[in-house]
Scaffold this active site. Structure first.
Site, short mmCIF file in Angstrom:
data_model
loop_
_atom_site.label_atom_id
_atom_site.label_comp_id
_atom_site.label_asym_id
_atom_site.label_seq_id
_atom_site.Cartn_x
_atom_site.Cartn_y
_atom_site.Cartn_z
N THR A 1 0.85 -1.19 0.00
CA THR A 1 0.00 0.00 0.00
C THR A 1 0.88 1.23 0.00
O THR A 1 1.89 1.25 0.68
CB THR A 1 -0.83 0.01 1.29
OG1 THR A 1 -1.68 -1.12 1.25
CG2 THR A 1 -1.67 1.28 1.43
N ARG B 1 -13.27 -8.19 -0.51
CA ARG B 1 -12.37 -8.18 0.66
C ARG B 1 -11.81 -6.78 0.88
O ARG B 1 -11.38 -6.11 -0.06
CB ARG B 1 -11.23 -9.18 0.41
CG ARG B 1 -10.17 -9.24 1.52
CD ARG B 1 -8.96 -8.40 1.18
NE ARG B 1 -7.90 -8.51 2.19
CZ ARG B 1 -6.90 -7.65 2.29
NH1 ARG B 1 -6.82 -6.62 1.47
NH2 ARG B 1 -5.99 -7.80 3.20
N VAL B 2 -11.82 -6.33 2.10
CA VAL B 2 -11.25 -5.03 2.44
C VAL B 2 -10.17 -5.23 3.48
O VAL B 2 -10.36 -5.97 4.45
CB VAL B 2 -12.34 -4.07 2.98
CG1 VAL B 2 -11.74 -2.74 3.39
CG2 VAL B 2 -13.43 -3.86 1.93
N GLY B 3 -9.04 -4.58 3.28
CA GLY B 3 -7.93 -4.69 4.24
C GLY B 3 -7.95 -3.54 5.23
O GLY B 3 -8.97 -2.86 5.43
N ASP B 4 -6.81 -3.28 5.82
CA ASP B 4 -6.69 -2.24 6.84
C ASP B 4 -6.63 -0.82 6.26
O ASP B 4 -6.95 0.15 6.96
CB ASP B 4 -5.41 -2.45 7.66
CG ASP B 4 -4.19 -2.40 6.75
OD1 ASP B 4 -4.13 -3.17 5.78
OD2 ASP B 4 -3.31 -1.55 6.99
N THR C 1 1.34 -0.83 6.33
CA THR C 1 1.29 -1.64 5.12
C THR C 1 1.65 -3.06 5.51
O THR C 1 2.34 -3.28 6.50
CB THR C 1 2.24 -1.08 4.03
OG1 THR C 1 2.21 -1.95 2.89
CG2 THR C 1 3.67 -0.95 4.51
N GLY C 2 1.15 -4.01 4.74
CA GLY C 2 1.39 -5.42 5.07
C GLY C 2 0.09 -6.18 5.08
O GLY C 2 -0.86 -5.79 4.38
N GLY D 1 -3.23 -6.87 5.96
CA GLY D 1 -4.31 -6.12 6.61
C GLY D 1 -5.04 -6.93 7.66
O GLY D 1 -5.44 -6.41 8.71
C1 SD4 Z 1 -4.20 -4.77 2.67
N1 SD4 Z 1 -2.49 -3.63 3.91
O1 SD4 Z 1 -5.10 -4.65 1.85
C2 SD4 Z 1 -3.04 -3.83 2.60
C3 SD4 Z 1 -2.05 -4.34 1.62
C4 SD4 Z 1 -0.68 -3.82 1.85
O2 SD4 Z 1 1.56 -4.02 1.74
O3 SD4 Z 1 -0.39 -2.87 2.39
N2 SD4 Z 1 0.31 -4.45 1.53
O4 SD4 Z 1 -4.20 -5.66 3.52
#
Ligand code: SD4
Length: 316
Positions: free
Chosen positions: A152, A180-183, A203-204, A206
């Site tokens: 992200t 699907r929704v992440g953080d 980031t990472g 979620g």
């Molecule tokens: C998610 N955190 O949708 C985001 C993806 C992301 O590095 O940041 N990846 O989960």
């Protein structure tokens, strides 16, 4: 004392941070800076996890998430699972001015964007479609986990009037389920900023970041007096251990943080690149590596950046 500053996740943010740092230097507002800088990343077709060129979900549709927060008013705007609009960050920023309905998803977000004149665009590039096809084949042949590839773009800025803002934009996990929704669009998890303290963004994975509301956690640690570096690395270390204790594993998590004095820091449990700029530091790409459990931050070499540019544009 520093009078402005900016930090962003991943090396893909360097052009945006370079542009943004010029704007901050010229006295422009952090909100305008972040929208422009994130738009640059969204528009660049070779960044495969944000905006145009972002990798699709398992049905080969590009669904995007974005958020915007103002540190002075604590206003938030966010969109999730939005398709076919060019700059989700601008839609999120516009929503942040509203009293109600500040977080819109899917068809509702698209209808709002359409009514408000945002630019429509098919966000699936030929390159992203090919990557999706190859991945589908690999998953079948090698029995791989489909969830891979996610970065992200998150940016935090403080301007010369000491106002702060944060912005995030992402295509989320490659091969995610539709809807699907992440953080990234979720306040407190993917981002948080308060002029009176500072800001953080994540980031990472979620699914794991949301379990710890990690951006809010980092801001609260800064409120108690920790530096951005102590707050971000402390939160990632402690929460990764907690996840391992309770669930046997922790996903990849990286966080950028900036306090209201313009000092920055990061926390990570993997190798992580980020960009930062202040009046005394030219915009640069840094790489954070874990060495014996401690994070070691270096400026990336020109050769590293050349190899990166070559890699992201390589023929598929
Ligand atoms: C998610 N955190 O949708 C985001 C993806 C992301 O590095 O940041 N990846 O989960």
């Amino acid at each position: 004392m520093r009078t402005w500053g900016m930090i962003a996740t991943w090396r893909m943010a360097i052009e945006g941070v370079t542009l943004g740092s010029e704007m901050l230097k010229n006295g422009e507002k952090c909100q305008d800076v972040l929208e422009k800088a994130v738009m640059f990343v969204e528009d660049y077709p070779f960044y495969k996890s944000v905006g145009y060129g972002g990798l699709p979900n398992e049905e080969c549709e590009v669904e995007l998430d974005a958020a915007f927060m103002d540190g002075k008013t604590l206003s938030i705007g966010a969109v999730a699972s939005i398709k076919d609009f060019k700059n989700p960050i601008s839609i999120a920023r516009k929503l942040s001015a509203d009293r109600y309905n500040i977080f819109l998803v899917g068809a509702g977000a698209e209808s709002y964007a359409h009514k408000n004149g945002f630019v429509r665009q098919n966000m699936l590039t030929e390159r992203a479609r090919k990557t999706w096809e190859l991945r589908v084949k690999e998953i079948k042949e090698k029995n791989l986990s489909p969830y891979d590839g996610h970065d992200t773009v998150c940016m935090i800025a403080i301007d010369q009037e000491k106002d702060m803002a944060v912005a995030t934009s992402t295509s989320g996990l490659f091969m995610k389920k539709k809807g699907r929704v992440g953080d990234s669009p979720v306040s407190g998890s993917g981002f948080y900023v308060d002029n009176e303290i500072g800001g953080a963004a994540a980031t990472g994975l979620g699914e794991d970041i949301m379990k710890g509301c990690l951006s809010y956690e980092v801001v609260q640690r800064m409120k108690k007096g920790e530096t951005p570096q102590e707050a971000a690395q402390g939160a990632v270390d402690e929460f990764s251990k907690e996840l391992i204790k309770r669930r046997g594993k922790a996903g990849e998590i990286s966080i950028v943080a900036l306090n209201n004095k313009g000092d920055w820091g990061i926390g990570t449990n993997v190798e992580f690149t980020f960009c930062a700029a202040t009046p005394t530091e030219q915009p640069k790409v840094y790489i954070a590596k874990l060495v014996d459990g401690k994070v070691n931050i270096e400026i990336t070499s020109e050769e590293y950046m050349r190899a990166y540019k070559e890699k992201i544009q390589r023929e598929i």
